[in-house]
Write an enzyme that holds these catalytic residues in place. Structure first.
Site, PDB file in Angstrom:
ATOM      1  N   TRP A 102       0.831  -1.215   0.000  1.00  0.00           N
ATOM      2  CA  TRP A 102       0.000   0.000   0.000  1.00  0.00           C
ATOM      3  C   TRP A 102       0.856   1.251   0.000  1.00  0.00           C
ATOM      4  CZ3 TRP A 102      -4.335  -1.205  -1.889  1.00  0.00           C
ATOM      5  CH2 TRP A 102      -4.906  -2.447  -1.611  1.00  0.00           C
ATOM      6  N   ASP A 172      -1.274   6.873   6.256  1.00  0.00           N
ATOM      7  CA  ASP A 172      -2.367   5.963   5.910  1.00  0.00           C
ATOM      8  C   ASP A 172      -2.563   5.052   7.126  1.00  0.00           C
ATOM      9  OD1 ASP A 172      -3.952   3.878   5.053  1.00  0.00           O
ATOM     10  OD2 ASP A 172      -2.751   3.415   3.269  1.00  0.00           O
ATOM     11  N   LYS A 196     -11.997  -1.799   7.890  1.00  0.00           N
ATOM     12  CA  LYS A 196     -11.374  -2.667   8.890  1.00  0.00           C
ATOM     13  C   LYS A 196     -11.987  -2.385  10.263  1.00  0.00           C
ATOM     14  CE  LYS A 196      -7.775  -2.203   5.657  1.00  0.00           C
ATOM     15  NZ  LYS A 196      -7.921  -3.386   4.884  1.00  0.00           N
TER      16      LYS A 196
HETATM   17  N1  PMP Z   1      -3.992   1.215   2.691  1.00  0.00           N
HETATM   18  C1  PMP Z   1      -3.963   0.130   3.490  1.00  0.00           C
HETATM   19  C2  PMP Z   1      -3.002   0.104   4.641  1.00  0.00           C
HETATM   20  C3  PMP Z   1      -4.831  -0.941   3.237  1.00  0.00           C
HETATM   21  O1  PMP Z   1      -4.801  -2.013   4.023  1.00  0.00           O
HETATM   22  C4  PMP Z   1      -5.715  -0.867   2.139  1.00  0.00           C
HETATM   23  C5  PMP Z   1      -6.715  -1.945   1.814  1.00  0.00           C
HETATM   24  N2  PMP Z   1      -6.566  -3.148   2.369  1.00  0.00           N
HETATM   25  C6  PMP Z   1      -5.676   0.277   1.337  1.00  0.00           C
HETATM   26  C7  PMP Z   1      -4.817   1.293   1.641  1.00  0.00           C
HETATM   27  C8  PMP Z   1      -6.589   0.416   0.141  1.00  0.00           C
HETATM   28  O2  PMP Z   1      -7.840   0.697   0.604  1.00  0.00           O
HETATM   29  P1  PMP Z   1      -9.099   0.834  -0.365  1.00  0.00           P
HETATM   30  O3  PMP Z   1      -9.361  -0.539  -0.891  1.00  0.00           O
HETATM   31  O4  PMP Z   1     -10.148   1.356   0.556  1.00  0.00           O
HETATM   32  O5  PMP Z   1      -8.733   1.784  -1.436  1.00  0.00           O
END
Ligand code: PMP
Length: 364
Positions: A102, A172, A196
């Site tokens: 991510w 994030d 989450k």
């Molecule tokens: N950042 C982190 C730390 C994540 O765990 C995730 C999704 N698992 C995301 C970003 C992406 O999130 P989204 O699917 O809501 O775009």
């Protein structure tokens, strides 16, 4: 079928009492004769839901007055673009630490808008730790410094924040928000996808210091889509367009539930007890091994392996049959991963550990 124990990394298990309350209120919310889903977002009833949920989040996270809470859409991934578009100002560079998939996606998106300085990366070791930082690699002219608080796939988290001086720290916090108290004042901006510890996927919570809101108002890149402008979202109380009303309602129920449980100090106590139990078992097991070095271990996502793919698969299959679902590890790490977010309680982790103990004995 009864409820299973869902160890998914997200969307993940939500508190049963929240789901049951939502079910009770599904067709008639607070004597309005309508579902929250059917309400005008301009109605008093919905405004109350939205403002109360923000107030509750402020209480939970002890958010200082000089920060705004925004509800946005498009998942955490949309913030990968929103952050540089809004926060670069007159600068053309930002610092990122590459601690996982991510983080890597965030920095790749930012590269469309600015020069990205990757201060450090743990990619070469399959992201199994948070890398040491060499301050001489920080760019003093960076518009902001971006980290990923908790790395969902690899199961690491930052335990000590980098000392970034006057550069705004942006994080994030998707997979660890509300799991323990955080000092919001250390950040310029926190964003988190909801699926989450908060509620339905798609909704994003953004906590932004007000000087950065001013920056987006005055200096957001001309091309920034209106829907991604932090200042416009704030000026319109997160209702520039029709907001994801039902997701906001569920998030509000979760915030209220956590306040009733005793807030984030209490959640931390519970989450530490859960994590200690699971890591304690893994560290003593002859079959299973946690993949992350001790000081960087996440409280929320616990990857572990047997070292034998067939045995990993067998374990996941038997767990599923026993009502412990979504334990398969992410393909980049393999093995298993137990995501033990707030809604999984200590008993849930005990059930998992008992299952793993039994599996180890039977397959030794
Ligand atoms: N950042 C982190 C730390 C994540 O765990 C995730 C999704 N698992 C995301 C970003 C992406 O999130 P989204 O699917 O809501 O775009």
């Amino acid at each position: 079928m009864g409820r299973v124990l869902n160890f998914s990394a997200g969307p993940s298990q939500l508190p049963l009492s929240v789901l049951e309350r939502a079910a009770r209120e599904m067709t008639d919310y607070g004597n309005t004769g309508t579902s929250v889903m059917e309400m005008s977002h301009r109605s008093k009833a919905f405004e109350n839901i939205l403002f109360k949920s923000k107030e509750d989040l402020r209480k939970l996270m002890n958010i200082p007055e000089n920060y705004d809470v925004l509800y946005m859409q498009g998942g955490a991934s949309t913030q990968f673009a929103a952050v540089p578009l809004n926060l670069l100002g007159d600068k053309d560079a930002a610092d990122y630490v590459d601690t996982g998939t991510w983080a890597d996606k965030a920095l790749k998106e930012a590269k469309k808008y600015c020069k990205v300085n990757v201060v450090a990366s743990s990619k070469a070791e399959t992201y199994n730790h948070i890398p040491e930082l060499d301050k001489s690699k920080f760019n003093p002219n960076a518009a902001y410094f971006h980290i990923t608080t908790n790395n969902t796939i690899f199961g690491t988290k930052w335990s000590t924040l980098p000392d970034v001086g006057g550069v705004p720290l942006v994080t994030d916090m998707s997979s660890s928000i509300l799991s323990e108290p955080v000092d919001v004042a250390k950040y310029g901006l926190i964003y988190a996808g909801a699926q989450k510890n908060i509620g339905p996927a798609g909704l994003v919570v953004v906590i932004i210091r007000k000087d950065l809101l001013e920056l987006s108002k005055e200096k957001a890149k001309e091309m920034t889509p209106t829907m991604l402008r932090y200042d416009i979202c704030a000026e319109n109380d997160s209702m520039y367009n029709t907001p994801p009303t039902y997701s906001i309602y569920i998030a509000g129920l979760v915030f209220e539930h956590l306040l009733n449980l005793g807030g984030l100090e209490e959640m931390k106590k519970r989450n530490v007890a859960k994590a200690n139990l699971l890591y304690g078992f893994l560290d003593n097991s002859k079959m299973f091994k946690a993949t992350v070095r001790k000081q960087d271990r996440s409280l929320m996502n616990v990857p572990f392996v047997t070292g034998n793919e067939e045995l990993d698969d067998k374990c996941v299959k038997q767990a599923t049959a026993a009502g412990l679902i979504n334990l398969k590890g992410h393909r980049s790490v393999g093995g298993l991963r137990a995501s033990i977010y707030n809604a999984i309680d200590l008993d849930g982790v005990k059930t998992l550990v008992n299952f793993l103990e039994k599996f180890e004995k039977e397959n030794a």
